[in-house]
Design an enzyme around this catalytic site. Structure first.
Site, short mmCIF file in Angstrom:
data_model
loop_
_atom_site.label_atom_id
_atom_site.label_comp_id
_atom_site.label_asym_id
_atom_site.label_seq_id
_atom_site.Cartn_x
_atom_site.Cartn_y
_atom_site.Cartn_z
N ARG A 9 33.24 62.89 32.64
CA ARG A 9 32.30 64.00 32.86
C ARG A 9 32.49 65.05 31.76
O ARG A 9 33.53 65.15 31.15
CB ARG A 9 32.54 64.67 34.21
CG ARG A 9 32.22 63.80 35.40
CD ARG A 9 32.16 64.62 36.69
NE ARG A 9 33.34 65.43 36.88
CZ ARG A 9 33.37 66.74 37.04
NH1 ARG A 9 32.24 67.43 37.01
NH2 ARG A 9 34.49 67.39 37.25
N ASN A 19 37.83 65.45 27.90
CA ASN A 19 37.72 64.05 27.51
C ASN A 19 37.46 63.83 26.02
O ASN A 19 37.65 62.72 25.52
CB ASN A 19 36.64 63.35 28.34
CG ASN A 19 37.06 63.20 29.79
OD1 ASN A 19 38.09 62.63 30.08
ND2 ASN A 19 36.26 63.75 30.71
N ARG A 71 25.11 58.77 33.09
CA ARG A 71 25.19 58.80 34.54
C ARG A 71 24.28 59.89 35.10
O ARG A 71 23.98 60.88 34.43
CB ARG A 71 26.63 59.03 34.98
CG ARG A 71 27.22 60.31 34.47
CD ARG A 71 28.73 60.31 34.46
NE ARG A 71 29.31 60.51 35.80
CZ ARG A 71 30.62 60.58 36.01
NH1 ARG A 71 31.48 60.45 35.00
NH2 ARG A 71 31.07 60.77 37.22
N GLN A 105 40.78 54.94 33.38
CA GLN A 105 40.79 56.40 33.43
C GLN A 105 41.17 56.97 32.07
O GLN A 105 42.27 56.71 31.56
CB GLN A 105 41.79 56.88 34.49
CG GLN A 105 41.52 56.30 35.87
CD GLN A 105 40.40 57.01 36.62
OE1 GLN A 105 39.41 57.40 36.03
NE2 GLN A 105 40.56 57.16 37.91
N ARG A 156 74.20 57.13 50.32
CA ARG A 156 73.36 57.38 49.14
C ARG A 156 73.62 56.32 48.06
O ARG A 156 74.74 56.15 47.59
CB ARG A 156 73.67 58.76 48.57
CG ARG A 156 72.81 59.16 47.37
CD ARG A 156 73.19 60.54 46.87
NE ARG A 156 72.85 61.55 47.85
CZ ARG A 156 71.71 62.23 47.87
NH1 ARG A 156 70.80 61.98 46.95
NH2 ARG A 156 71.48 63.14 48.79
#
Length: 389
Positions: A9, A19, A71, A105, A156
């Site tokens: 976007r 981006n 888009r 992504q 642990r």
């Protein structure tokens, strides 16, 4: 057919136009595009955006497989889901049901070509309906009610003995078009996990993430390219946890057994054909390793070498061959390999190597575990980096 789909976007609030903001000298989205362009398994790359500026940047790069899809506004608002734009494009392009659809992504720029390739090969085996990427997290987690989530605080575990938990890193997802249409989701059915190196855990969301990821990019990705081509003349590897899975198997008669991977064996043959000397250096001393070394036709076999003994042996071999440590490639998985790993020119470790080894600067953390063909992956990387001087 394999389509890689990158939704980007133009309306990011925390980092405006993030981006296409320069990340390590290149627009952020271009890192994933270029990694996908180099992936032979990917047929087409779709960048889905609502931004004229993003479209202009992508189109200016003259990519071979990449196209821009505009888009719709309703699927580019703050409340729109990634699934909504995926479904929009699938219906627009009328993609066939068996088309493999990989959601990528742009906010995970440390994803490399090898990660896409291996995950698609994994998906191609037909064992899973869909795949997501994860990293192994070695932190201890707690519930809000004060109970421990993933370990017993009364006993642990040591970090090197703790298996950790798999955490979704959001890098990419693989599914088929028909599954996405049926479920309306990027994941469905029998889900598989492709494990990535731990340095790929973060995504870029806030300005501080940008700073951290640029540092990680420099250390783990750009450093490999800056190092340039290497003229490796000697290839060495460890045995347990590298050529094997580290397991100890015993027959009914008490004989010790080890499981080796045939793909690793082919790797040694490729090295011989390339004129590179090979060797095995291990802390153990067994007839099994001796037989395996003979089968692999290695030039050097040293057993019973622990800690600093490995580096001393390699220095002797280098003197014998008239080469330097910078011309040596080595793969090891545990603390007794660290001194040698830190000294050689090319270094690698399996995906399940101990944490201290994986933290060695400029080490290649391979995508497969010991005994699962990781040595073959390392061989291919070494051969592809040969300078042929």
């Amino acid at each position: 057919m394999v389509i890689a789909f990158i939704p980007v976007r133009g309306g990011s609030k925390s980092i405006p136009l993030k981006n296409i903001k320069p990340f390590c000298g290149k627009p952020l989205v271009c890192w994933n595009i270029e990694a996908l362009e180099r992936c032979d398994e990917v047929d087409e790359i779709i960048v889905a955006t609502d931004s004229d500026k993003i479209e202009e940047v992508v189109n200016s790069q003259s990519y071979r497989k990449t196209k821009v899809y505009r888009r719709s506004a309703k699927n580019a608002c703050d409340t729109a889901s990634t699934e909504s734009v995926m479904l929009e494009y699938i219906r627009y392009a009328q993609l066939p049901p068996d088309c493999i659809f990989m959601l990528v992504q742009a906010t995970s720029p440390l994803t490399e070509t090898v990660h896409f390739t291996e995950a698609l090969e994994m998906y191609g085996q037909g064992q899973y309906d869909s795949i997501l990427t994860c990293v192994r997290n070695y932190r201890f987690f707690w519930n809000e009610d004060g109970t421990s989530m993933n370990y017993d605080y009364r006993n642990r575990p040591r970090r090197q003995d703790f298996p950790g938990m798999l955490m979704e890193n959001g890098a990419f997802y693989i599914n088929k078009v028909r599954h996405i249409l049926e479920s309306g989701n990027r994941l469905s059915g029998h889900i598989g996990i492709y494990e990535m190196p731990d340095y790929t855990a973060m995504e870029i969301d806030e300005p501080d993430d940008w700073i951290v990821l640029e540092n990680l990019m420099g250390r783990h990705v750009l450093s490999k390219k800056e190092a340039g081509k290497k003229n490796v003349k000697l290839f060495l590897c460890d045995v347990d946890g590298t050529l094997t899975d580290g397991g100890m198997y015993y027959s009914e008669n008490g004989d010790e057994l080890k499981k080796f991977n045939t793909r690793d064996g082919m790797g040694f043959q490729l090295l011989r054909e390339a004129g590179i000397k090979t060797g095995i250096i291990t802390s153990e001393d067994t007839k099994i390793v001796e037989k395996r070394a003979k089968k692999l036709k290695v030039d050097f076999l040293y057993q019973g070498k622990r800690d600093g003994g490995k580096l001393a042996v390699v220095k002797e071999i280098c003197a014998q061959l008239g080469i330097t440590l910078d011309e040596v490639a080595y793969i090891g998985d545990d603390v007794n390999c660290m001194e040698l790993l830190e000294a050689v020119g090319m270094k690698a470790c399996p995906a399940d190597a101990c944490e201290n080894v994986r933290r060695i600067p400029n080490i290649h953390i391979l995508s497969k575990s010991g005994g699962d063909g990781c040595v073959r992956i390392w061989v291919d990387l070494v051969l592809s980096n040969q300078s042929n001087l």
